[in-house]
Every structure is written in structure tokens, then in C-alpha cells.
Design a protein around this motif. Sequence first.
Motif, mmCIF file in Angstrom:
data_model
loop_
_atom_site.group_PDB
_atom_site.id
_atom_site.type_symbol
_atom_site.label_atom_id
_atom_site.label_comp_id
_atom_site.label_asym_id
_atom_site.label_seq_id
_atom_site.Cartn_x
_atom_site.Cartn_y
_atom_site.Cartn_z
ATOM 1 N N ASN A 223 0.797 -1.238 0.000
ATOM 2 C CA ASN A 223 0.000 0.000 0.000
ATOM 3 C C ASN A 223 0.825 1.283 0.000
ATOM 4 O O ASN A 223 0.260 2.377 0.160
ATOM 5 N N LYS A 224 2.125 1.188 -0.181
ATOM 6 C CA LYS A 224 2.939 2.394 -0.289
ATOM 7 C C LYS A 224 2.671 3.053 -1.650
ATOM 8 O O LYS A 224 2.547 2.383 -2.672
ATOM 9 N N ARG A 225 2.566 4.366 -1.654
ATOM 10 C CA ARG A 225 2.288 5.136 -2.864
ATOM 11 C C ARG A 225 3.612 5.490 -3.537
ATOM 12 O O ARG A 225 4.449 6.159 -2.955
ATOM 13 N N VAL A 226 3.770 5.014 -4.779
ATOM 14 C CA VAL A 226 5.061 5.084 -5.460
ATOM 15 C C VAL A 226 4.971 5.931 -6.722
ATOM 16 O O VAL A 226 4.031 5.799 -7.508
ATOM 17 N N VAL A 227 5.961 6.799 -6.919
ATOM 18 C CA VAL A 227 6.134 7.556 -8.161
ATOM 19 C C VAL A 227 7.402 7.062 -8.838
ATOM 20 O O VAL A 227 8.459 6.976 -8.191
ATOM 21 N N VAL A 228 7.319 6.727 -10.118
ATOM 22 C CA VAL A 228 8.473 6.229 -10.874
ATOM 23 C C VAL A 228 8.767 7.170 -12.028
ATOM 24 O O VAL A 228 7.873 7.498 -12.817
ATOM 25 N N GLN A 229 10.014 7.612 -12.121
ATOM 26 C CA GLN A 229 10.436 8.434 -13.259
ATOM 27 C C GLN A 229 11.262 7.567 -14.203
ATOM 28 O O GLN A 229 12.324 7.077 -13.848
ATOM 29 N N GLY A 230 10.732 7.350 -15.398
ATOM 30 C CA GLY A 230 11.443 6.543 -16.385
ATOM 31 C C GLY A 230 10.816 5.175 -16.547
ATOM 32 O O GLY A 230 10.676 4.430 -15.571
ATOM 33 N N LEU A 231 10.417 4.852 -17.775
ATOM 34 C CA LEU A 231 9.801 3.561 -18.057
ATOM 35 C C LEU A 231 10.677 2.762 -19.035
ATOM 36 O O LEU A 231 10.187 2.036 -19.890
ATOM 37 N N GLY A 232 11.991 2.927 -18.869
ATOM 38 C CA GLY A 232 12.916 2.084 -19.613
ATOM 39 C C GLY A 232 12.976 0.716 -18.968
ATOM 40 O O GLY A 232 12.111 0.333 -18.176
ATOM 41 N N ASN A 233 14.020 -0.029 -19.263
ATOM 42 C CA ASN A 233 14.126 -1.389 -18.728
ATOM 43 C C ASN A 233 14.092 -1.409 -17.204
ATOM 44 O O ASN A 233 13.328 -2.171 -16.592
ATOM 45 N N LEU A 298 5.486 15.249 -6.498
ATOM 46 C CA LEU A 298 4.168 14.803 -6.050
ATOM 47 C C LEU A 298 4.229 14.222 -4.647
ATOM 48 O O LEU A 298 5.253 13.686 -4.215
ATOM 49 N N ASP A 299 3.119 14.292 -3.950
ATOM 50 C CA ASP A 299 3.015 13.697 -2.620
ATOM 51 C C ASP A 299 3.001 12.176 -2.772
ATOM 52 O O ASP A 299 2.119 11.612 -3.428
ATOM 53 N N CYS A 300 3.985 11.493 -2.195
ATOM 54 C CA CYS A 300 4.068 10.039 -2.292
ATOM 55 C C CYS A 300 4.907 9.504 -1.142
ATOM 56 O O CYS A 300 5.542 10.265 -0.406
ATOM 57 N N ASP A 301 4.923 8.195 -1.000
ATOM 58 C CA ASP A 301 5.748 7.566 0.034
ATOM 59 C C ASP A 301 7.141 7.247 -0.499
ATOM 60 O O ASP A 301 8.138 7.459 0.186
ATOM 61 N N ILE A 302 7.185 6.728 -1.726
ATOM 62 C CA ILE A 302 8.449 6.287 -2.312
ATOM 63 C C ILE A 302 8.605 6.904 -3.706
ATOM 64 O O ILE A 302 7.689 6.844 -4.519
ATOM 65 N N LEU A 303 9.764 7.489 -3.952
ATOM 66 C CA LEU A 303 10.084 8.057 -5.265
ATOM 67 C C LEU A 303 11.220 7.249 -5.876
ATOM 68 O O LEU A 303 12.255 7.039 -5.227
ATOM 69 N N ILE A 304 11.018 6.787 -7.109
ATOM 70 C CA ILE A 304 12.026 5.990 -7.806
ATOM 71 C C ILE A 304 12.483 6.720 -9.065
ATOM 72 O O ILE A 304 11.874 6.588 -10.136
ATOM 73 N N PRO A 305 13.546 7.528 -8.999
ATOM 74 C CA PRO A 305 14.104 8.127 -10.220
ATOM 75 C C PRO A 305 14.900 7.070 -10.983
ATOM 76 O O PRO A 305 15.921 6.578 -10.492
ATOM 77 N N ALA A 306 14.406 6.690 -12.162
ATOM 78 C CA ALA A 306 15.021 5.598 -12.928
ATOM 79 C C ALA A 306 15.395 6.059 -14.329
ATOM 80 O O ALA A 306 15.310 5.293 -15.286
#
Length: 471
Positions: A223-233, A298-306
Motif C-alpha cells: 500500500n505504499k504510494r510510489v512515483v516512478v520516473q522513467g519507463l525504460g528497462n 508529487l506527494d508520495c511515500d516512495i520516489l524511484i528516479p530511474a
Amino acid sequence: MSNRPNFFENVIKSFDKAAALTDFDKGLLEQIKACNAVLRIRFPLKRDDGSIEVIEAYRVQHSHHRTPCKGGIRFSTDVNQDEVMALAALMTYKCAIVSVPFGGGKGGIRIDPQNYSEFELQKITRRYTSELVKKNFIGPGIDVPAPDYGTSGREMAWIADTYTSMNPDDINALACVTGKPISQGGVNGRKEATGLGVFYGVREVCNIPGVMEKVGLTTGIENKRVVVQGLGNVGFYATKFFRQGGAKIICIAEKEGAIYNEEGLNEEDVFFHRKNTGSVKDFPGSIFIENSAEALELDCDILIPAALESVIHEGNAERIKAKIIGEAANGPLTPEADEIFIRKGVVVIPDMYLNAGGVTVSYFEWLKNLSHVRYGRMEKRFTENVNKRIINQLELLTGRQVPERDKKIIAHGADEIDLVHSGLEETMISATQEIMDVWHSHPEVHDMRTAAYLVAIQKVARAYEELGIFP
């Protein structure tokens, strides 16, 4: 690239911050952070239209405390010596942290692969490989490349074939490069390895009560709210495993913009929508954000810069609302941003270990190529037969039948991909625990990055001392 901070200098700053907390000799520390060898080459390419173009390429061997050196090859117009040196240095520290016995290396060719035909790309890759062979910058025990930004198993197969043709007597020739197609000596699980490693690393941090209490979140990834930057591999597979692990992907950002849905997004649906339309825009049920950089805030729990390096800096770090940042890309945060997050109490899980899934599974592929045996081949059927006997005995003793579906799961012998995933999970969990131990045992260490660098410095320094280079 010119408007971004100097990537290699950023790596040096982080290194020096951690090195100041050690008692190692200053000269030894200077040797650890220095790039041992830098190869810059230029060669002509005859294009399909008959014109001649000069191609610029690099290969850097950062450290020889362990051999071979290991690191990817990227095809990008952003490739330059500073970037390749920085990435090679990170590879040295990355390998040390996850206990993979390689020195750091990296390579790059300064091209946009989309502007070249497949035949032209093959000529570029094969010529680059031949130059590396002539300069003794590639080989199973010398330097082992792998895929990176803009490259894939296709290019690795070309590299392996070129090296083999130039070294016909080397029975281990396929171990000169990793990330190859399965049919060419690759290993199952390599494609998703970096993204899966990101998931394992973040999940392990989220399972530590003290860390989660510090950032005001409950333990676990669910249930952690995740933002991901980058939809590469890397971004695609990290997103996939987060979703499958119970997290909610509320935003996916790409270069043309970002899409947001508080109820969650499915990365496969987004991927195919983008493939068919050329953009994430107009994805059903989502809100489109034109400036993808705004997704980071954005307001989120986990940010994944990819995606790219230095996307989070002193100019936007104060506006980042995530409690945990997992660096799936190489160098997405600047040292100035790090200091801001330390003050804000944000936990940054550093790239130098979090995205080590790729090199970890590359290590497994390298070992497979040297042993000439597929993982699981020796024990799979034996394990299945033993498990079936155990099930039969349980049924006999209890008088009850195990459901057929459960029977298949229990009896299953490990395939190559099972063993690769298991080895990767163990690697990421062990590395996380080691970094956490250093972090919590040193009051002067205020962040995971410094703790990770300390782990790396200690391991590399010990290796140099064991070699007797510094009596």
C-alpha cells in the motif's frame, strides 16, 4: 549534459565525505578513487548512404584491485569522458558493496542509436570491440562489458562474436561480455535484474521498523504510494515488481510528460499505450502532467528516479515530498540535494548499491560461462524426486491427499531463473543489512549513501592491502 553538475566531481564529493571518516592512509584513498586507465578512441564509419562519419568512443577501467573490470556500454549523444569515469567509479564501489569480485569499468559510444540502421550499429559495435581487443581492454579475465543505456542483448551478441573470432583458442570467450541472449550464453533473469534488485533493496529498507518509524510510515511495501520516473528497462521492471509486491503506482513519468492516478497504474498497460501512441498522454483514467519534472514533487511515500543523472538537485530538493527515495538510475541526486534530504529526514537509498542487480546477475552469467554448465542442470530433477517422495510419505502417514496445485509447488525443483532470483534477493538483503549496520554503528554517519561508501572503501582498501601494494 553541459548544464548539469560535473558527474565525476559529484562522485568524488560523496567519496571524500565518507573517506574523511576512515583511518586509511591518504595515499591509499587517492588510489581507490583514481581512474586507473582511460581509453578514448575514434574510428571511421562508412554509412549506408556512402558518407564517412568519425565515431567517438570510450572505455574506462577505474580499479584493478579485483579483475576483471566490469561495467556496461552505453550508446548516447551524452557520452563523454567525465560521465564514463563517474560511472566506472560507481561500478567499483557497487561491486564492492554487493561482494561481486570485479573492479569497476564502463564504456560508451557517442551516438544516438535511433539515427543509425541495424547494419550501421553492428559495424560500430564490432569495430569498437576490435579496438578494445587490440588495446587489451576486453576479455573474460581483463574487462567484461554489459548492456547499458541504448544497448541490449543484440549488441552484446555482436561483441561476443567479434571477440570469439579474434580469440578462436579461448574456450571461455563467451565470458568476455554479459547480458547476452540466452542462446548465446546469457542467463535467465538478466533482463529484469536491475529493476528486481531495486525492488528487493527498497523492500528490505521498508521492512526495518526503525527506518520506517523515522520517516513516519508503516513497515512493509504494501500500500505504499510510489512515483516512478522513467519507463525504460529498469523503471519498467521496478514498477512491475513494486505493483506485484502490493505497492500502488500512482505516477509514471517519461520525457514527454507524466500520468497520475491515485488509484494506481499498471505499467504493462502504460507501456503498450506509449508504444502504440508514442506518448503516455491520454492514457485512460489518468491525469496528464505536461512537465514530467513536476512528477518528482508529487506527494508520495516512495520516489524511484530511474532515468537520468542529476534530476534532483538543490533547485527542487526542497519541494520533494517523498519519504523514501530509491535511486534506480545512476547519480539522480546531486550532493547538494543529499544534504537537503538529510536535514529533512528523507531516507535516500543510494544508486551505488540499489541498482546493483544488473552487475550481480552479470556475475552469475560470467560464472555460468566459465563453468559451461546451466544453473539447475545438475540438481533440478534430483530435488524434484526427493520432494515428491516427501509428499508421498506425508500422504501415507496422514492419510490425507495434498492438493494437486500445492503438490506441484512443493515438488518444484529450482530452474535457472529461480536460482538467479534467489541469489539476487540474498545479495540485496545482505548488502542492505551491512550498510544499515555501518549506518547505525557510526553516530557521525547521517545517511545511507555515506554508509554505503564506507562499506565500499573498507572492502576495496582491504583488497589493496592484501595485494601487498602498500606495505
